[in-house]
Each structure stands twice: as structure tokens, then as C-alpha cells.
Write a protein that holds these residues in place. Structure first.
Motif, PDB file in Angstrom:
ATOM      1  N   TRP A  40      32.765  24.411  27.319  1.00  0.00           N
ATOM      2  CA  TRP A  40      32.773  25.539  28.254  1.00  0.00           C
ATOM      3  C   TRP A  40      33.235  25.063  29.613  1.00  0.00           C
ATOM      4  O   TRP A  40      32.741  24.060  30.133  1.00  0.00           O
ATOM      5  N   GLU A  41      34.175  25.759  30.170  1.00  0.00           N
ATOM      6  CA  GLU A  41      34.674  25.446  31.505  1.00  0.00           C
ATOM      7  C   GLU A  41      34.494  26.683  32.377  1.00  0.00           C
ATOM      8  O   GLU A  41      34.802  27.802  31.956  1.00  0.00           O
ATOM      9  N   ARG A  42      34.008  26.442  33.563  1.00  0.00           N
ATOM     10  CA  ARG A  42      33.783  27.559  34.476  1.00  0.00           C
ATOM     11  C   ARG A  42      35.118  28.189  34.860  1.00  0.00           C
ATOM     12  O   ARG A  42      36.051  27.485  35.264  1.00  0.00           O
ATOM     13  N   PRO A  43      35.245  29.503  34.712  1.00  0.00           N
ATOM     14  CA  PRO A  43      36.522  30.140  35.049  1.00  0.00           C
ATOM     15  C   PRO A  43      36.824  30.019  36.538  1.00  0.00           C
ATOM     16  O   PRO A  43      35.927  29.944  37.377  1.00  0.00           O
ATOM     17  N   GLU A  44      38.094  29.992  36.818  1.00  0.00           N
ATOM     18  CA  GLU A  44      38.521  29.858  38.210  1.00  0.00           C
ATOM     19  C   GLU A  44      38.180  31.135  38.983  1.00  0.00           C
ATOM     20  O   GLU A  44      38.433  32.250  38.520  1.00  0.00           O
ATOM     21  N   ARG A  45      37.623  30.959  40.128  1.00  0.00           N
ATOM     22  CA  ARG A  45      37.208  32.100  40.947  1.00  0.00           C
ATOM     23  C   ARG A  45      38.431  32.760  41.576  1.00  0.00           C
ATOM     24  O   ARG A  45      39.273  32.077  42.179  1.00  0.00           O
ATOM     25  N   VAL A  46      38.515  34.064  41.434  1.00  0.00           N
ATOM     26  CA  VAL A  46      39.627  34.826  42.003  1.00  0.00           C
ATOM     27  C   VAL A  46      39.163  35.398  43.333  1.00  0.00           C
ATOM     28  O   VAL A  46      38.141  36.088  43.408  1.00  0.00           O
ATOM     29  N   SER A  47      39.892  35.092  44.388  1.00  0.00           N
ATOM     30  CA  SER A  47      39.502  35.551  45.720  1.00  0.00           C
ATOM     31  C   SER A  47      39.650  37.066  45.832  1.00  0.00           C
ATOM     32  O   SER A  47      40.444  37.689  45.128  1.00  0.00           O
ATOM     33  N   ARG A  48      38.897  37.635  46.737  1.00  0.00           N
ATOM     34  CA  ARG A  48      38.885  39.086  46.874  1.00  0.00           C
ATOM     35  C   ARG A  48      40.176  39.632  47.461  1.00  0.00           C
ATOM     36  O   ARG A  48      40.468  40.807  47.316  1.00  0.00           O
ATOM     37  N   TYR A  49      40.939  38.816  48.135  1.00  0.00           N
ATOM     38  CA  TYR A  49      42.156  39.279  48.797  1.00  0.00           C
ATOM     39  C   TYR A  49      43.427  38.886  48.058  1.00  0.00           C
ATOM     40  O   TYR A  49      44.530  39.125  48.560  1.00  0.00           O
ATOM     41  N   SER A  50      43.320  38.268  46.891  1.00  0.00           N
ATOM     42  CA  SER A  50      44.499  37.803  46.171  1.00  0.00           C
ATOM     43  C   SER A  50      45.223  38.972  45.501  1.00  0.00           C
ATOM     44  O   SER A  50      44.660  40.047  45.273  1.00  0.00           O
ATOM     45  N   ARG A  51      46.497  38.739  45.148  1.00  0.00           N
ATOM     46  CA  ARG A  51      47.300  39.778  44.498  1.00  0.00           C
ATOM     47  C   ARG A  51      46.800  40.062  43.087  1.00  0.00           C
ATOM     48  O   ARG A  51      46.965  41.177  42.587  1.00  0.00           O
ATOM     49  N   VAL A  52      46.196  39.068  42.443  1.00  0.00           N
ATOM     50  CA  VAL A  52      45.693  39.272  41.085  1.00  0.00           C
ATOM     51  C   VAL A  52      44.577  40.307  41.079  1.00  0.00           C
ATOM     52  O   VAL A  52      44.472  41.140  40.170  1.00  0.00           O
ATOM     53  N   ARG A  53      43.762  40.287  42.096  1.00  0.00           N
ATOM     54  CA  ARG A  53      42.626  41.205  42.161  1.00  0.00           C
ATOM     55  C   ARG A  53      43.005  42.551  42.777  1.00  0.00           C
ATOM     56  O   ARG A  53      42.449  43.583  42.403  1.00  0.00           O
ATOM     57  N   SER A  54      43.945  42.537  43.702  1.00  0.00           N
ATOM     58  CA  SER A  54      44.328  43.799  44.346  1.00  0.00           C
ATOM     59  C   SER A  54      45.271  44.628  43.498  1.00  0.00           C
ATOM     60  O   SER A  54      45.362  45.844  43.685  1.00  0.00           O
ATOM     61  N   GLY A  55      46.014  43.993  42.584  1.00  0.00           N
ATOM     62  CA  GLY A  55      46.942  44.734  41.737  1.00  0.00           C
ATOM     63  C   GLY A  55      48.340  44.837  42.304  1.00  0.00           C
ATOM     64  O   GLY A  55      49.134  45.654  41.817  1.00  0.00           O
ATOM     65  N   ASP A  87      29.814  47.241  31.652  1.00  0.00           N
ATOM     66  CA  ASP A  87      30.967  46.449  31.215  1.00  0.00           C
ATOM     67  C   ASP A  87      31.069  45.111  31.941  1.00  0.00           C
ATOM     68  O   ASP A  87      31.930  44.295  31.594  1.00  0.00           O
ATOM     69  N   GLU A  88      30.237  44.882  32.936  1.00  0.00           N
ATOM     70  CA  GLU A  88      30.301  43.631  33.680  1.00  0.00           C
ATOM     71  C   GLU A  88      29.756  42.475  32.837  1.00  0.00           C
ATOM     72  O   GLU A  88      28.793  42.632  32.094  1.00  0.00           O
ATOM     73  N   ILE A  89      30.398  41.323  32.945  1.00  0.00           N
ATOM     74  CA  ILE A  89      30.012  40.129  32.199  1.00  0.00           C
ATOM     75  C   ILE A  89      29.542  39.071  33.188  1.00  0.00           C
ATOM     76  O   ILE A  89      30.266  38.717  34.121  1.00  0.00           O
ATOM     77  N   MET A  90      28.330  38.603  33.009  1.00  0.00           N
ATOM     78  CA  MET A  90      27.776  37.575  33.869  1.00  0.00           C
ATOM     79  C   MET A  90      28.341  36.212  33.451  1.00  0.00           C
ATOM     80  O   MET A  90      28.273  35.840  32.290  1.00  0.00           O
ATOM     81  N   VAL A  91      28.911  35.506  34.422  1.00  0.00           N
ATOM     82  CA  VAL A  91      29.472  34.192  34.147  1.00  0.00           C
ATOM     83  C   VAL A  91      28.331  33.182  34.152  1.00  0.00           C
ATOM     84  O   VAL A  91      27.757  32.878  35.204  1.00  0.00           O
ATOM     85  N   ALA A  92      27.968  32.679  32.972  1.00  0.00           N
ATOM     86  CA  ALA A  92      26.880  31.715  32.837  1.00  0.00           C
ATOM     87  C   ALA A  92      27.246  30.720  31.741  1.00  0.00           C
ATOM     88  O   ALA A  92      27.892  31.073  30.745  1.00  0.00           O
ATOM     89  N   ARG A  93      26.817  29.485  31.927  1.00  0.00           N
ATOM     90  CA  ARG A  93      27.177  28.438  30.982  1.00  0.00           C
ATOM     91  C   ARG A  93      26.520  28.659  29.620  1.00  0.00           C
ATOM     92  O   ARG A  93      27.159  28.509  28.574  1.00  0.00           O
ATOM     93  N   LYS A  94      25.235  29.023  29.615  1.00  0.00           N
ATOM     94  CA  LYS A  94      24.527  29.194  28.354  1.00  0.00           C
ATOM     95  C   LYS A  94      25.123  30.335  27.533  1.00  0.00           C
ATOM     96  O   LYS A  94      25.381  30.189  26.323  1.00  0.00           O
ATOM     97  N   GLU A  95      25.379  31.477  28.167  1.00  0.00           N
ATOM     98  CA  GLU A  95      25.949  32.606  27.448  1.00  0.00           C
ATOM     99  C   GLU A  95      27.380  32.302  27.003  1.00  0.00           C
ATOM    100  O   GLU A  95      27.801  32.698  25.912  1.00  0.00           O
ATOM    101  N   GLY A  96      28.124  31.577  27.836  1.00  0.00           N
ATOM    102  CA  GLY A  96      29.482  31.194  27.448  1.00  0.00           C
ATOM    103  C   GLY A  96      29.499  30.269  26.250  1.00  0.00           C
ATOM    104  O   GLY A  96      30.333  30.402  25.349  1.00  0.00           O
ATOM    105  N   LEU A  97      28.553  29.308  26.214  1.00  0.00           N
ATOM    106  CA  LEU A  97      28.469  28.411  25.059  1.00  0.00           C
ATOM    107  C   LEU A  97      28.089  29.172  23.793  1.00  0.00           C
ATOM    108  O   LEU A  97      28.568  28.853  22.698  1.00  0.00           O
ATOM    109  N   ARG A  98      27.241  30.166  23.927  1.00  0.00           N
ATOM    110  CA  ARG A  98      26.872  30.962  22.752  1.00  0.00           C
ATOM    111  C   ARG A  98      28.080  31.718  22.196  1.00  0.00           C
ATOM    112  O   ARG A  98      28.307  31.750  20.982  1.00  0.00           O
ATOM    113  N   GLN A  99      28.859  32.315  23.080  1.00  0.00           N
ATOM    114  CA  GLN A  99      30.034  33.049  22.620  1.00  0.00           C
ATOM    115  C   GLN A  99      31.063  32.108  22.002  1.00  0.00           C
ATOM    116  O   GLN A  99      31.664  32.419  20.958  1.00  0.00           O
ATOM    117  N   LEU A 100      31.280  30.946  22.615  1.00  0.00           N
ATOM    118  CA  LEU A 100      32.234  29.985  22.069  1.00  0.00           C
ATOM    119  C   LEU A 100      31.763  29.436  20.728  1.00  0.00           C
ATOM    120  O   LEU A 100      32.564  29.248  19.805  1.00  0.00           O
TER     121      LEU A 100
END
Length: 290
Positions: A35-50, A192-205
Motif C-alpha cells: 500500500w502506498e499513500r496516494p499523492e495529495r492533490v492541491s486544492r488549487y491545481s488544474r486536476v481538482r478544478s477541472g 461516496d467519500e472514501i477515507m484514505v487509510a492504510r488499514k482499509e487500503g490493505l484490506r481492499q488490496l
């Protein structure tokens, strides 16, 4: 005589009780997934603004908006006229020029400033300019922090305007997104929100890994059964013929008909044709040089 008493050696070791929970935490487990922590997307980036499109720097030789209707500049000397162009003014003037160019591409008339389409275009110009300034380090550190907060505020305001336009006029909403090269990304619902957590991520993987292993084993077992299908049909056909001939020779009730034998023979022949086509490799063309 003195009686010498030998000192008794006492065992000072104690029975140490180890908690199984602590032992489980300290045990090194070789997990098949990572499990690797996903990269944090900044609030002002183009990926998040669309924003699919980016900021386009206007031509520095263009006259500023404040002086476009000045008739004196038409007959002015080039040195004088250059002092009223974008290249001689701060970048805020280029930002206003870019906002007006986006507004002119979508608004219905010259004096349209308050319609949802014009307001979304103006906000888009400001957002893209600030994103360009933050990414390229055009502004200093203190102003960059202000730009980040202001960009996030404008993005939220634009999302609300786009959402209202989508509910009132869907065709114009689609046309505007295509015209401004935008992608609408509303905020997800709480369910629909998904909490980013190591334990839950390992379970899904781990769940996905187990499904893949199960699928691979089933595919391998299926291939093994398919490879044994042709010899099985050949032996079945041979046994059916032998049983029918023995029943005829012994003059007992015949339980196997010719139709059953023909069906098995037909299955065998069809499967053999399929197996032969798989074994044939495509021949490579030989080119002759004349």
C-alpha cells in the motif's frame, strides 16, 4: 571445627508472560500487496478544478483595455504607443486582457457582464492566470499564499455557477464546457467519500489479490480439464461401442443407441478440428527479391 555451609544458587529467572497481541504487532508479516499513500492533490491545481485548458499569455504588443478606445493612439508614434501596451504594464493588465478574450468568446453581446456564461468565463480567466503564476513561481512567497487561497475561493464560486447553469439550461452548460475547455467536477456526496487509510487500503488490496489468485487457479484448472477433454471423448466413444457390441452379442436389452454414439463422435470431431487449428501457426510470407 567450623562448619562451612555452601551457598545455594537460586535461579533468578522468572516466567515472563508475553501478551499475544504485542507479539502479533511485532511479528514481521510478508504481505503480498503493498500500500502506498496516494499523492495529495492541491486544492488549487488544474486536476481538482477541472481546467483542461491553460493560461495563454496575450501578445505584449496589444494595447491595454483601458486605452483601446483612445483615438489619440491611432496616429501616435511607435515609441509613445508602446508605453500603452501590455509589455509595458504589470501582469495584472495581461490577466484582464485574457479574461476579456474568454468572455468575448462566449457572451452574447458586448455589454454582457452579469450573465452566468460571462461570469464563468471571467472566473475561468482569473483561475488559470493564478494557477499559471503559482506553478511557474512568478509571484513571491507571500503573494503565492494569497493566490492559493484566492484560487480555491474562485474555484468554489465557479462550481456553484456551473451547477446552477446545469440545472437551468443543460444544452448551454454542455456548450460552455466545450467552449472553455472545462470539466465539471462536483463535490462527492458523503456516502461516496472514501477515507484514505492504510488499514482499509490493505484490506481492499488483499481482497483484490485473493480474487486474482482465485481466478488464476480456476483458469489453470479449466485449461487442464480442456486438455483432457479430447482423450476423454475418444475413450468414451470406444467404451460406448464396446458396450453396445457386447449387448448385441449377449442378446440382452440394448441401452445404448446409435444416436448417442453419433453425438459423441460428432463432439469428438468438432473438438479435434478446434485443437488442430490452434496448433497450426501462421506461416510467414517469403518475399522474393528480383
Amino acid at each position: 571445627m567450623f562448619n562451612f555451609v555452601a551457598k545455594q544458587s537460586f535461579n533468578t529467572t522468572r516466567n515472563i508472560v508475553i501478551n499475544p497481541a504485542i507479539l502479533a504487532r511485532t511479528k514481521v508479516v510478508d504481505l503480498k500487496v503493498k500500500w502506498e499513500r496516494p499523492e495529495r492533490v492541491s486544492r488549487y491545481s488544474r486536476v481538482r478544478s477541472g481546467d483542461i485548458g491553460t493560461y495563454v499569455q496575450p501578445d505584449p504588443s496589444n494595447v491595454c483595455l483601458q486605452y483601446q478606445y483612445a483615438t489619440e493612439l491611432e496616429n501616435a508614434e511607435p515609441n509613445v504607443r508602446n508605453q500603452f501596451t501590455l509589455g509595458w504594464h504589470p501582469m495584472e493588465y495581461s490577466k484582464e486582457f485574457y479574461e476579456k478574450s474568454l468572455m468575448d468568446s462566449v457572451r452574447s453581446h458586448r455589454y454582457d457582464y452579469t450573465s452566468p456564461v460571462a461570469m464563468i468565463a471571467q472566473l475561468t480567466g482569473s483561475i488559470r492566470f493564478m494557477q499559471h503564476a503559482i506553478e511557474n513561481g512568478i509571484v513571491h512567497s507571500r503573494k503565492r499564499h494569497f493566490y492559493k487561497l484566492e484560487t480555491y475561493r474562485l474555484i468554489q464560486a465557479r462550481i456553484q455557477l456551473i451547477k446552477n447553469l446545469r440545472e437551468t439550461d443543460y444544452k448551454q452548460y454542455e456548450w460552455l464546457l466545450e467552449r472553455l475547455d472545462l470539466e465539471f467536477k462536483p463535490k462527492p456526496q458523503k456516502e461516496d467519500e472514501i477515507m484514505v487509510a492504510r488499514k482499509e487500503g490493505l484490506r481492499q488490496l488483499t481482497r483484490t489479490y485473493c480474487e486474482d489468485v482465485r481466478k488464476q487457479k480456476l483458469d489453470a484448472y479449466r485449461k487442464e480439464l480442456e486438455s483432457q477433454q479430447l482423450p476423454f471423448l475418444a475413450q468414451k466413444l470406444k467404451n460406448l461401442k464396446f458396450i453396445r457390441n457386447e449387448q448385441i452379442a449377449l442378446k440382452v436389452d440394448i441401452t445404448i443407441s446409435k444416436q448417442q454414439i453419433d453425438e459423441v463422435r460428432q463432439q469428438y470431431e468438432q473438438l479435434k478440428i478446434v485443437e488442430d487449428t490452434k496448433k497450426i501457426e501462421p506461416t510467414k510470407k517469403k518475399w522474393k527479391i528480383y
